[in-house]
Design a protein around this motif. Structure first.
Motif, mmCIF file in Angstrom:
data_model
loop_
_atom_site.group_PDB
_atom_site.id
_atom_site.type_symbol
_atom_site.label_atom_id
_atom_site.label_comp_id
_atom_site.label_asym_id
_atom_site.label_seq_id
_atom_site.Cartn_x
_atom_site.Cartn_y
_atom_site.Cartn_z
ATOM 1 N N ASP A 12 0.824 -1.199 0.000
ATOM 2 C CA ASP A 12 0.000 0.000 0.000
ATOM 3 C C ASP A 12 0.869 1.264 0.000
ATOM 4 O O ASP A 12 1.911 1.311 0.652
ATOM 5 N N TYR A 13 0.402 2.277 -0.731
ATOM 6 C CA TYR A 13 1.265 3.460 -0.915
ATOM 7 C C TYR A 13 1.512 4.226 0.380
ATOM 8 O O TYR A 13 2.442 5.023 0.464
ATOM 9 N N ASN A 14 0.691 3.969 1.400
ATOM 10 C CA ASN A 14 0.889 4.661 2.682
ATOM 11 C C ASN A 14 1.893 3.987 3.603
ATOM 12 O O ASN A 14 2.265 4.543 4.634
ATOM 13 N N VAL A 15 2.297 2.769 3.238
ATOM 14 C CA VAL A 15 3.194 2.016 4.124
ATOM 15 C C VAL A 15 4.621 2.517 3.973
ATOM 16 O O VAL A 15 5.099 2.750 2.859
ATOM 17 N N LYS A 16 5.292 2.698 5.105
ATOM 18 C CA LYS A 16 6.704 3.084 5.044
ATOM 19 C C LYS A 16 7.536 1.852 4.695
ATOM 20 O O LYS A 16 7.459 0.819 5.356
ATOM 21 N N ILE A 17 8.305 1.971 3.615
ATOM 22 C CA ILE A 17 9.087 0.839 3.104
ATOM 23 C C ILE A 17 10.280 0.574 4.013
ATOM 24 O O ILE A 17 11.006 1.489 4.386
ATOM 25 N N ARG A 18 10.478 -0.698 4.380
ATOM 26 C CA ARG A 18 11.659 -1.085 5.162
ATOM 27 C C ARG A 18 12.483 -2.095 4.392
ATOM 28 O O ARG A 18 11.979 -3.124 3.970
ATOM 29 N N VAL A 19 13.751 -1.769 4.226
ATOM 30 C CA VAL A 19 14.660 -2.688 3.547
ATOM 31 C C VAL A 19 15.052 -3.782 4.546
ATOM 32 O O VAL A 19 15.354 -3.499 5.699
ATOM 33 N N LYS A 20 15.009 -5.048 4.090
ATOM 34 C CA LYS A 20 15.363 -6.172 4.967
ATOM 35 C C LYS A 20 16.832 -6.071 5.383
ATOM 36 O O LYS A 20 17.676 -5.643 4.589
ATOM 37 N N SER A 21 17.130 -6.552 6.599
ATOM 38 C CA SER A 21 18.501 -6.397 7.097
ATOM 39 C C SER A 21 19.491 -7.253 6.308
ATOM 40 O O SER A 21 20.669 -6.933 6.228
ATOM 41 N N ASP A 22 19.005 -8.351 5.661
ATOM 42 C CA ASP A 22 19.935 -9.153 4.855
ATOM 43 C C ASP A 22 20.063 -8.616 3.428
ATOM 44 O O ASP A 22 20.711 -9.244 2.583
ATOM 45 N N LYS A 23 19.440 -7.465 3.162
ATOM 46 C CA LYS A 23 19.568 -6.753 1.878
ATOM 47 C C LYS A 23 19.016 -7.522 0.669
ATOM 48 O O LYS A 23 19.400 -7.240 -0.472
ATOM 49 N N THR A 24 18.142 -8.505 0.897
ATOM 50 C CA THR A 24 17.618 -9.269 -0.240
ATOM 51 C C THR A 24 16.361 -8.642 -0.836
ATOM 52 O O THR A 24 15.898 -9.064 -1.891
ATOM 53 N N GLY A 25 15.801 -7.672 -0.160
ATOM 54 C CA GLY A 25 14.563 -7.065 -0.670
ATOM 55 C C GLY A 25 13.968 -6.159 0.382
ATOM 56 O O GLY A 25 14.679 -5.696 1.279
ATOM 57 N N VAL A 26 12.657 -5.894 0.246
ATOM 58 C CA VAL A 26 11.993 -5.083 1.267
ATOM 59 C C VAL A 26 11.032 -5.970 2.050
ATOM 60 O O VAL A 26 10.585 -7.013 1.568
ATOM 61 N N GLU A 27 10.742 -5.549 3.267
ATOM 62 C CA GLU A 27 9.889 -6.313 4.178
ATOM 63 C C GLU A 27 8.455 -6.355 3.650
ATOM 64 O O GLU A 27 7.845 -5.310 3.424
ATOM 65 N N LYS A 28 7.931 -7.587 3.391
ATOM 66 C CA LYS A 28 6.558 -7.702 2.898
ATOM 67 C C LYS A 28 5.647 -8.446 3.869
ATOM 68 O O LYS A 28 4.443 -8.547 3.624
ATOM 69 N N ASP A 29 6.234 -8.993 4.946
ATOM 70 C CA ASP A 29 5.418 -9.737 5.905
ATOM 71 C C ASP A 29 4.598 -8.769 6.753
ATOM 72 O O ASP A 29 5.114 -7.755 7.221
ATOM 73 N N ASN A 30 3.321 -9.127 6.952
ATOM 74 C CA ASN A 30 2.427 -8.320 7.781
ATOM 75 C C ASN A 30 2.376 -6.857 7.352
ATOM 76 O O ASN A 30 2.321 -5.953 8.170
#
Lengths: 249, 311
Positions: A12-30
């Motif tokens: 959703d466009y309102n969600v603040k994007i968080r980059v995963k700590s292992d640098k493989t992508g962005v957090e999509k869980d929950n």
């Protein structure tokens, strides 16, 4: 006329994007997921064409996991007639998406294909143009106005430096820009009605396509941060800083 | 390696973004050719022939290229790419390149890499995703790499060379499917937003379109371009091609002055590569101050006339 609208399920466009700590992508869980806002504009335009009796049927297609059915449902609640869900657990690249859509276009034979100019997750801005090249349909990207004139569509496009209007013969592919319309909110009765509408499910493996990825992700990083600077008290101090410290004027 | 760059131009001027694209290409290999598809575009060819570091310019002069319709440009590019065995096809990532290059990519059966901000090596590139909230490093395994380049991330190539020019004959079977009707282009003597050294933008705080005159006076003294936030565009203050931000123009001037702009993430994504950012806002809590080098809390209707006077 039949309209095919392609929609993507994205964070959703309102969600603040968080980059995963292992640098493989962005957090999509929950994380809250929604229809790509540009695709919502595409659905709205299709529904308006149906209301204006330009189109008879609107088919919404989405490619991805089982959860994409929810995204298709929201298109049906806005006024589309039926859905097609292409089931795939892989993250597919735009080239592969356009090959899958090409199969749907061959089956459904739409007069108009509508989709957002880009998805707000990978920002590629490719799928519509790729599908236009593969199908040979007329192409108009970044549409801010669509008008039916005789058997043609006049499409105004937002281009660098202003606007351009093209006259398209059908069948055609139009990708939508921000100012084309304001998508409606689905009413409760329409949300209820959408539950009865049909969604066909097709497993991507049955399409006989080679969908192996062409790109490999090396890493995903946070963007470089900009630090807050200093506050100045008045114009004189600002001018002094810009002239002597930043040396930009 | 052999790189083909498709030039962005309007038959009169070569767009500066093409020069930035050439700089990006130079970081891959020195074997670079520029393709100009146009109609009566001698001025463009002449200008391009001075670009330093180009191996060759190829051009096709054809009336069907007058309006740069994607359908009409696709086939000649495909012919040239297939004949000459290019390893890379590149273009600036303005609306011209965005509209055209994915077609080439699909017909070559390769996966395009859009809007790169950095060249890591000949097959690895960095590009922003999620409106610039994350940076993706990605490697292509395709034989031909199709790439669009974010102009503001690369310096413009210099114009001190002397390049060979080759005309290519091409008889089109021009697309009957798409016809050009009209252009409504903004007329302005000010520099283009994406290539200006200084940009001054107004937001919702400007209150109406008339008040943008306050910015225009300053812009004229500074030789700056004038932009706006999405809020100001959506409110109808100014035309949409003034919009700076992720969904509008991405800018990276030496100096960006944000006036009456709160600093939504969409806007920041479009300006964060600017060298210096100045924010003028009456709300001292405005998020824009967290991203600006110099912040000034004040009423823009008092501050702007004073600023113009000082220049």
């Amino acid at each position: 006329m039949k309209i095919l609208v392609c929609v993507k399920r994205v964070i959703d466009y309102n969600v603040k994007i968080r980059v995963k700590s292992d640098k493989t992508g962005v957090e999509k869980d929950n994380v809250k997921m929604s229809m790509n806002p540009f695709d919502e504009i595409a659905v709205e335009e299709a529904v308006k064409m149906k209301e204006n009796e330009i189109a008879k049927e609107i088919v919404v297609v989405s490619i991805g996991t089982e959860a994409c059915k929810e995204t298709i449902r929201s298109g049906l609640a806005m006024g589309a007639d039926r859905g097609i869900h292409i089931n795939s657990d892989e993250d597919l690249e735009p080239l592969n998406i356009s090959k899958i859509l090409m199969k749907i276009v061959e089956n459904e034979k739409p007069d108009i294909v509508l989709m957002g100019k880009q998805a707000i997750d990978d920002d590629s801005n490719q799928t519509g143009q790729m599908l236009a090249a593969l199908s040979g349909f007329s192409q108009a990207t970044f549409a801010s106005k669509v008008e039916k004139v005789d058997s043609f569509l006049n499409v105004t496009r937002e281009i660098d430096g202003g606007l351009e209007t093209l006259k398209l013969s059908l069948p055609c592919i139009i990708t939508t820009d921000l100012r084309l319309n304001e998508p409606r909110y689905a009413s409760l009765p329409n949300i209820m009605k959408a539950r009865q509408k049909k969604i066909d499910s097709i497993d991507v493996s049955t399409l006989g396509l080679d969908l192996s990825p062409r790109l490999s992700v090396i890493e995903v990083n946070d963007p470089p941060e900009r630090k807050a600077g200093i506050m100045v008290k008045d114009i004189d101090e600002l001018m002094e800083k810009l002239t002597n410290e930043a040396k930009v004027i | 390696m052999k790189i083909l760059i498709v030039a962005e131009h309007d038959n009169k001027d070569l767009k500066p973004s093409t020069l930035s694209c050439i700089t990006a290409a130079k970081q891959i290999d020195t074997n670079i050719e520029l393709l100009i598809l146009g109609f009566n575009c001698d001025a463009v060819i002449q200008n391009a022939s001075k670009i330093s570091g180009l191996k060759k310019i190829k051009f096709i002069n054809n009336e069907d290229f007058k309006h740069q319709i994607a359908e009409d440009l696709t086939q000649p590019i495909m012919n040239i790419v297939k004949d000459a065995k290019y390893t890379h096809v590149m273009s600036p990532s303005g609306t011209f390149g965005k509209n055209l290059l994915p077609r080439i990519s699909a017909l070559l059966d390769v996966q395009q890499i859009s809007d790169i901000t950095q060249v890591i090596d000949h097959e690895t590139f960095e590009r922003p995703i999620y409106a610039g909230n994350a940076m993706l490093k990605v490697k292509s395994t395709d034989k031909i790499k199709v790439v669009t380049v974010r102009g503001t991330c690369f310096e413009q190539a210099l114009l001190d060379g002397n390049v060979d020019v080759e005309e290519i004959k091409f008889t089109t079977n021009n697309s009957e499917k798409v016809k050009f009707l009209k252009h409504e282009l903004s007329e302005s003597d000010r520099p283009e937003l994406t290539s200006a050294k200084i940009v001054i933008s107004g937001g919702r705080g400007m209150q109406n379109g008339d008040n943008f005159k306050l910015l225009e006076g300053i812009a004229d003294k500074l030789g700056a371009a004038v932009g706006a936030s999405r809020a100001a565009v959506d409110a109808g203050f100014v035309p949409n091609d003034w919009q700076v931000g992720q969904t509008g123009k991405i800018v990276a001037p030496d100096l960006y002055i944000a006036v009456g702009i709160s600093g939504a993430i969409q806007h920041i994504a479009g300006i964060k590569d600017s060298k210096f950012i100045v924010a003028i806002n009456k709300d001292e809590e405005a998020p824009i101050f967290n991203f600006s080098d110099y912040g000034l809390v004040g009423d823009l209707f008092e501050v702007l006339p004073k600023l113009e006077e000082k220049l």
